[in-house]
Design a protein around this motif. Structure first.
Motif, PDB file in Angstrom:
ATOM      1  N   HIS A   7       0.703  -1.245  -0.057  1.00  0.00           N
ATOM      2  CA  HIS A   7      -0.060  -0.021   0.067  1.00  0.00           C
ATOM      3  C   HIS A   7       0.960   1.354  -0.025  1.00  0.00           C
ATOM      4  CE1 HIS A   7      -3.901  -1.877   0.464  1.00  0.00           C
ATOM      5  NE2 HIS A   7      -3.459  -2.854   1.563  1.00  0.00           N
ATOM      6  N   ILE A   8       2.015   1.403   0.873  1.00  0.00           N
ATOM      7  CA  ILE A   8       2.912   2.467   0.836  1.00  0.00           C
ATOM      8  C   ILE A   8       3.630   2.721  -0.661  1.00  0.00           C
ATOM      9  CG2 ILE A   8       5.185   3.204   1.785  1.00  0.00           C
ATOM     10  CD1 ILE A   8       4.284   1.903   4.384  1.00  0.00           C
ATOM     11  N   ARG A   9       3.858   1.558  -1.383  1.00  0.00           N
ATOM     12  CA  ARG A   9       4.608   1.816  -2.558  1.00  0.00           C
ATOM     13  C   ARG A   9       3.606   2.246  -3.630  1.00  0.00           C
ATOM     14  NH1 ARG A   9       6.610  -3.853  -1.915  1.00  0.00           N
ATOM     15  NH2 ARG A   9       8.691  -3.874  -1.353  1.00  0.00           N
ATOM     16  N   ASN A  10       2.145   1.877  -3.506  1.00  0.00           N
ATOM     17  CA  ASN A  10       1.086   2.478  -4.300  1.00  0.00           C
ATOM     18  C   ASN A  10       1.047   3.939  -4.010  1.00  0.00           C
ATOM     19  OD1 ASN A  10       0.711  -0.028  -5.656  1.00  0.00           O
ATOM     20  ND2 ASN A  10      -0.804  -0.683  -4.404  1.00  0.00           N
ATOM     21  N   ALA A  11       1.062   4.342  -2.802  1.00  0.00           N
ATOM     22  CA  ALA A  11       0.839   5.601  -2.300  1.00  0.00           C
ATOM     23  C   ALA A  11       1.885   6.299  -2.821  1.00  0.00           C
ATOM     24  CB  ALA A  11       0.772   5.734  -0.853  1.00  0.00           C
ATOM     25  N   ILE A  12       3.099   6.165  -2.665  1.00  0.00           N
ATOM     26  CA  ILE A  12       4.242   6.894  -3.069  1.00  0.00           C
ATOM     27  C   ILE A  12       4.130   7.124  -4.618  1.00  0.00           C
ATOM     28  CG2 ILE A  12       6.680   6.701  -3.369  1.00  0.00           C
ATOM     29  CD1 ILE A  12       6.726   5.810  -0.370  1.00  0.00           C
ATOM     30  N   SER A  13       3.885   6.089  -5.335  1.00  0.00           N
ATOM     31  CA  SER A  13       3.757   6.113  -6.804  1.00  0.00           C
ATOM     32  C   SER A  13       2.935   7.140  -7.216  1.00  0.00           C
ATOM     33  CB  SER A  13       3.230   4.785  -7.430  1.00  0.00           C
ATOM     34  OG  SER A  13       3.217   4.853  -8.841  1.00  0.00           O
ATOM     35  N   ARG A  14       1.443   7.180  -6.598  1.00  0.00           N
ATOM     36  CA  ARG A  14       0.628   8.085  -7.006  1.00  0.00           C
ATOM     37  C   ARG A  14       0.876   9.469  -6.498  1.00  0.00           C
ATOM     38  NH1 ARG A  14      -4.171   9.665  -8.595  1.00  0.00           N
ATOM     39  NH2 ARG A  14      -5.239  11.221  -7.482  1.00  0.00           N
ATOM     40  N   GLU A  15       1.552   9.495  -5.541  1.00  0.00           N
ATOM     41  CA  GLU A  15       2.063  11.074  -4.569  1.00  0.00           C
ATOM     42  C   GLU A  15       2.912  11.713  -5.608  1.00  0.00           C
ATOM     43  OE1 GLU A  15       1.483   9.708  -0.022  1.00  0.00           O
ATOM     44  OE2 GLU A  15       3.374   9.827  -0.804  1.00  0.00           O
ATOM     45  N   SER A  16       3.973  10.833  -6.108  1.00  0.00           N
ATOM     46  CA  SER A  16       5.051  11.280  -6.809  1.00  0.00           C
ATOM     47  C   SER A  16       4.342  11.844  -8.250  1.00  0.00           C
ATOM     48  CB  SER A  16       6.066  10.079  -7.190  1.00  0.00           C
ATOM     49  OG  SER A  16       6.730   9.801  -6.033  1.00  0.00           O
ATOM     50  N   ALA A  17       3.627  11.193  -8.827  1.00  0.00           N
ATOM     51  CA  ALA A  17       2.888  11.368  -9.971  1.00  0.00           C
ATOM     52  C   ALA A  17       2.349  12.920  -9.831  1.00  0.00           C
ATOM     53  CB  ALA A  17       1.994  10.451 -10.700  1.00  0.00           C
ATOM     54  N   GLU A  18       1.297  12.866  -8.763  1.00  0.00           N
ATOM     55  CA  GLU A  18       0.579  14.316  -8.448  1.00  0.00           C
ATOM     56  C   GLU A  18       1.440  15.552  -8.303  1.00  0.00           C
ATOM     57  OE1 GLU A  18      -2.564  14.617  -8.607  1.00  0.00           O
ATOM     58  OE2 GLU A  18      -2.693  12.743  -9.448  1.00  0.00           O
ATOM     59  N   GLN A  19       2.558  15.196  -7.334  1.00  0.00           N
ATOM     60  CA  GLN A  19       3.482  16.220  -7.130  1.00  0.00           C
ATOM     61  C   GLN A  19       4.314  16.732  -8.170  1.00  0.00           C
ATOM     62  OE1 GLN A  19       6.093  15.179  -3.762  1.00  0.00           O
ATOM     63  NE2 GLN A  19       4.165  15.357  -2.206  1.00  0.00           N
ATOM     64  N   ALA A  20       4.711  15.638  -9.232  1.00  0.00           N
ATOM     65  CA  ALA A  20       5.332  16.194 -10.328  1.00  0.00           C
ATOM     66  C   ALA A  20       4.753  17.246 -11.181  1.00  0.00           C
ATOM     67  CB  ALA A  20       5.942  14.865 -11.101  1.00  0.00           C
ATOM     68  N   THR A  21       3.564  17.006 -11.497  1.00  0.00           N
ATOM     69  CA  THR A  21       2.681  18.026 -12.457  1.00  0.00           C
ATOM     70  C   THR A  21       2.564  19.341 -11.382  1.00  0.00           C
ATOM     71  OG1 THR A  21       0.480  17.093 -11.480  1.00  0.00           O
ATOM     72  CG2 THR A  21       1.590  16.028 -13.502  1.00  0.00           C
TER      73      THR A  21
END
Length: 259
Positions: A221-235
């Motif tokens: 769950h943490i891996r999935n959260a970090i993946s989405r967080e990174s994508a959102e923050q990048a934009t």
């Protein structure tokens, strides 16, 4: 205590308890290097059979104020398809199999709160302050807080903290479940060490296997959260909202975001 080459962290030992101290006072802002050094030390302790628990603490007035957005270093140009390098290192911290106790004497803000929640237990005092202030800065939460915070205190209270960036003191944090033990400020480190030692008296094999059972699928769950967080923050890093959020923080005023 022994020092790492750039003194980003200090390390020492008390019997079966290893001590890692953040050493960038007063605010202990982190960067990729600091989080990597913590992860490196935990990797070393993972292989050390004489280490049974870890105490995470900090010098300075804050436990950790997260990343220093007033000194943005080009991370805003990252591709949305890539994981934030800081969060890649954080995954290594979350992967550590032995219990961690965090002694929080000052503020844990933003990614600093995320680091605090990587610990199994948090010992703090009424004076401490806690805030997940990402939305107030104009960006999506990070450091796996979109998973760890609701998992710890429930979705409703997590949503309140994340949406508003509210700052709560140690007593309120204890009521919410963010903090496990509240003691007088002068006793935070002593109480945190006592808890770590108490766990270290248990069978190390039974302790780690029990922790693994309780954590179960949290790492995925943490891996999935970090993946989405990174994508959102990048934009959002290069967007006008973050520029305004950081400016407002520096000027100690409420941000004014455009519709």
């Amino acid at each position: 205590m022994s020092e790492t080459p750039n003194q980003a962290i200090l390390t020492s030992r008390d019997g079966h308890v290893a001590i890692i101290e953040l050493n960038r006072p007063p605010h202990n802002f982190f960067d990729v290097e600091m989080i990597a050094r913590i992860a490196d030390e935990l990797d070393r302790l993972q292989a050390d059979k004489t280490c049974r628990a870890v105490l995470l603490q900090a010098g300075g007035s804050a436990f950790c104020a997260g990343a220093d957005f007033s000194r943005r270093n080009g991370a805003e140009g990252r591709s949305a398809s890539r994981i934030n390098p800081i969060y890649l290192e954080a995954l290594r911290i979350f992967s550590f199999s032995k219990p961690i106790v965090a002694a929080i004497e000052g503020a844990a803000v933003g990614g600093g709160l995320g680091l605090a929640l990587a610990a199994d237990f948090r010992v703090s005092c009424a004076k401490a302050r806690f805030s997940a202030n990402f939305n107030r800065l104009g960006i999506h939460p990070g450091f796996a807080l979109s998973y760890t915070l609701p998992a710890l205190i429930g979705k409703q209270m997590a949503a309140w903290l994340l949406y508003t960036g509210a700052r709560v003191d140690g007593a309120r944090a204890s009521e919410l479940g963010l903090v496990d033990f509240i003691v007088p400020e002068a006793e935070v480190r002593t109480a945190a060490m006592a808890l770590a030692r108490e766990m270290a008296t248990s069978s190390p094999r039974a302790l780690q296997s029990t922790r693994q059972t309780l954590k179960a699928d949290s790492l995925s769950h943490i891996r999935n959260a970090i993946s989405r967080e990174s994508a959102e923050q990048a934009t959002q890093f290069a967007g006008p909202d973050m520029a305004e959020g950081v400016k407002a923080m520096a000027e100690r005023r409420l941000p004014v975001f455009e519709d």
